[in-house]
Design a protein around this motif. Structure first.
Motif, short mmCIF file in Angstrom:
data_model
loop_
_atom_site.label_atom_id
_atom_site.label_comp_id
_atom_site.label_asym_id
_atom_site.label_seq_id
_atom_site.Cartn_x
_atom_site.Cartn_y
_atom_site.Cartn_z
N PRO A 199 0.80 -1.23 0.00
CA PRO A 199 0.00 0.00 0.00
C PRO A 199 0.83 1.28 0.00
CG PRO A 199 -0.07 -1.06 2.15
CD PRO A 199 0.58 -2.04 1.21
N ASN A 200 2.13 1.17 0.28
CA ASN A 200 3.01 2.35 0.25
C ASN A 200 3.58 2.62 -1.13
OD1 ASN A 200 2.69 2.64 3.05
ND2 ASN A 200 4.46 1.33 3.48
N SER A 201 3.47 1.67 -2.03
CA SER A 201 4.09 1.82 -3.35
C SER A 201 3.41 2.94 -4.14
CB SER A 201 4.00 0.51 -4.13
OG SER A 201 2.66 0.11 -4.30
N GLY A 202 4.22 3.61 -4.96
CA GLY A 202 3.69 4.65 -5.83
C GLY A 202 3.49 5.99 -5.17
N ARG A 203 3.80 6.10 -3.90
CA ARG A 203 3.63 7.38 -3.20
C ARG A 203 4.89 8.22 -3.36
NH1 ARG A 203 1.99 6.09 2.85
NH2 ARG A 203 2.02 8.37 2.92
N GLY A 216 3.30 -10.66 -4.14
CA GLY A 216 2.21 -9.96 -4.80
C GLY A 216 2.23 -8.46 -4.66
N ASP A 217 3.16 -7.92 -3.85
CA ASP A 217 3.27 -6.46 -3.67
C ASP A 217 3.75 -5.78 -4.94
OD1 ASP A 217 2.55 -6.33 -1.02
OD2 ASP A 217 4.59 -6.14 -0.24
N PHE A 218 3.29 -4.55 -5.12
CA PHE A 218 4.05 -3.60 -5.93
C PHE A 218 5.23 -3.13 -5.07
CE2 PHE A 218 0.75 -1.81 -9.10
CZ PHE A 218 1.42 -2.35 -10.18
N LEU A 219 6.40 -2.99 -5.68
CA LEU A 219 7.57 -2.41 -5.02
C LEU A 219 8.01 -1.23 -5.86
CD1 LEU A 219 10.02 -2.46 -3.02
CD2 LEU A 219 11.17 -3.92 -4.69
N TRP A 247 -5.20 -5.71 -12.38
CA TRP A 247 -5.24 -4.28 -12.03
C TRP A 247 -3.84 -3.67 -11.99
CZ3 TRP A 247 -3.00 -1.77 -7.88
CH2 TRP A 247 -2.50 -2.56 -6.83
N GLN A 248 -2.85 -4.49 -11.62
CA GLN A 248 -1.48 -3.99 -11.60
C GLN A 248 -0.96 -3.75 -13.01
OE1 GLN A 248 0.13 -7.22 -9.19
NE2 GLN A 248 0.49 -5.82 -7.48
N ILE A 249 -1.27 -4.67 -13.92
CA ILE A 249 -0.87 -4.50 -15.32
C ILE A 249 -1.50 -3.26 -15.92
CG2 ILE A 249 -0.97 -5.51 -17.63
CD1 ILE A 249 -0.84 -8.26 -16.30
N PRO A 333 -5.09 4.59 -2.72
CA PRO A 333 -5.06 4.42 -1.27
C PRO A 333 -5.45 3.00 -0.85
CG PRO A 333 -6.08 6.51 -1.84
CD PRO A 333 -5.89 5.75 -3.13
N GLY A 334 -4.61 2.41 0.00
CA GLY A 334 -4.88 1.08 0.51
C GLY A 334 -4.43 -0.05 -0.40
N ARG A 335 -4.07 0.25 -1.64
CA ARG A 335 -3.69 -0.79 -2.60
C ARG A 335 -2.24 -0.64 -3.07
NH1 ARG A 335 -8.07 -1.54 -7.24
NH2 ARG A 335 -7.17 -3.65 -7.26
#
Length: 367
Positions: A199-203, A216-219, A247-249, A333-335
């Motif tokens: 959930p912190n990724s992309g911030r 399964g996380d985005f990093l 959704w990630q793709i 947010p949250g994802r």
């Protein structure tokens, strides 16, 4: 290089003389380094009949950022102390200057008043951001330093991707990246390294926490090297452990498309705001406009954030040989989310178009 610094000082001196200032006081450290080759802690540069670097203490070895131009006169204040800027104003007054151009945006109110009190007959004029504007277009030596900084950053990131990531904390990964930057020849990180998982990724600007990487996380990672004072930036997003979810793709492809559109618009004569618009309109049309950062990118050099600003309200147009970042991102947010960040140099189309300095793949990898 001594002649390069001398030429920079002479251009500034002529500009200020044309505006009626016989002397110039430079206090912002990055600007001191640009004109003097190095910036000892607390030092200021006085340009007048002589060019004098005034230091609160003797410049010693690693304490000096850069390498001082050897033709400069260096004055060290007595051990009793004192403000080098105030000493410079007094010197300007004693050598007959009637007007002193100063960097008002860098001086505190108290310091500005102290300058006036030490030389009451000396009129203070605002230099504004004249030096910052001079720094926007880089010469070949500066771009070479940025290119090496980018190579170091790519190396550090590439090595991290080959290591085991699951179970390690964001903070641990950030510290390892900064160590690898130094191992490959950087003076240090260009800015605090950001690592965000799940959930912190992309911030943007996320401060690494003790959250551990999970399957399964985005990093998302944003780092950069400082090489001989010149700073670059790279940001990438990956998926951990498994094939990415739909959704990630979709989110990754959207940000990648927006980033590519902005990169392709980096040609001399393009308005700053049009570079921002190239990416922002795609992300806005996909429903992510409300969460977008106010600025798509910015210049880099002796500071990690310089002019120009690539934002909707920015005025001005790109010149050749201007290095900038292009760094769109979307955070749910949250994802979690996606950020893709490159450092490029604006080039004429006849010269091949924008030069990509940070070359780590932008393919969505599952690590």
């Amino acid at each position: 290089m001594s002649q390069v610094f001398a030429d920079r000082r002479e251009r500034l001196r002529e500009r200020c003389a044309a505006a009626g200032s016989a002397a110039v006081l430079v206090s912002r450290p990055a600007n001191v380094r640009y004109l003097a080759g190095g910036s000892p802690p607390g030092a200021v540069l006085l340009l007048g009949t002589d060019d004098v670097l005034i230091c609160p203490r003797t410049p010693v070895g690693d304490a000096v950022e850069g390498r001082l131009d050897e033709v400069l006169r260096v004055d060290v204040l007595p051990s009793s102390g004192g403000d080098p800027a105030v000493a410079a104003a007094g010197l300007a007054g004693r050598t007959g200057a009637d007007t002193l151009a100063v960097e008002e945006h860098h001086l505190s109110v108290a310091r500005y008043r102290a300058l006036g009190s030490v030389a009451p007959r000396l009129r203070l004029a605002d230099l504004g951001t004249a030096i910052e504007q001079e720094r926007v277009v880089k010469d070949d030596e500066e771009i070479t330093c940025l290119r090496i900084a980018a190579e170091i950053s790519d190396q550090a990131l590439g090595e991290l991707l080959e290591s085991i990531l699951v179970g390690r904390t964001e903070r641990h990964l950030a510290l390892e990246l900064e160590r690898r930057l130094v191992d490959h020849g950087a003076d240090g990180p260009a800015f605090p390294t950001s690592v965000g998982t799940g959930p912190n990724s992309g911030r943007g600007g996320h401060r690494p926490s003790d959250r551990r990487v999970e399957e399964g996380d985005f990093l998302s990672v944003c780092l950069g090297a400082n090489y001989r004072g010149y700073r670059c930036e790279i940001g990438r997003t990956f998926v951990i452990g498994t094939a990415p979810a739909d959704w990630q793709i979709q989110l990754y492809d959207l940000v990648f498309t927006a980033q590519r559109a902005a990169r392709e618009s980096l040609t001399p004569g393009t308005a700053y705001r049009d570079v921002d618009r190239a990416a922002r309109q795609l992300l806005d049309a996909a429903g992510h406009g409300d969460g977008l950062a106010p600025c798509l990118g910015h210049g880099v050099g002796l500071e990690i954030e310089e002019d120009p600003q690539l934002s909707p309200s920015a005025m001005g147009k790109l010149d050749a040989c201007v290095p900038v970042t292009v760094e769109p991102g979307v955070h749910l947010p949250g994802r979690g989310g996606v950020r893709i960040d490159d450092t490029l140099v604006v080039r004429q189309e006849a010269d091949g178009g924008p030069e990509l300095l940070t070359i780590t793949t932008k393919e969505l990898l599952a690590l």
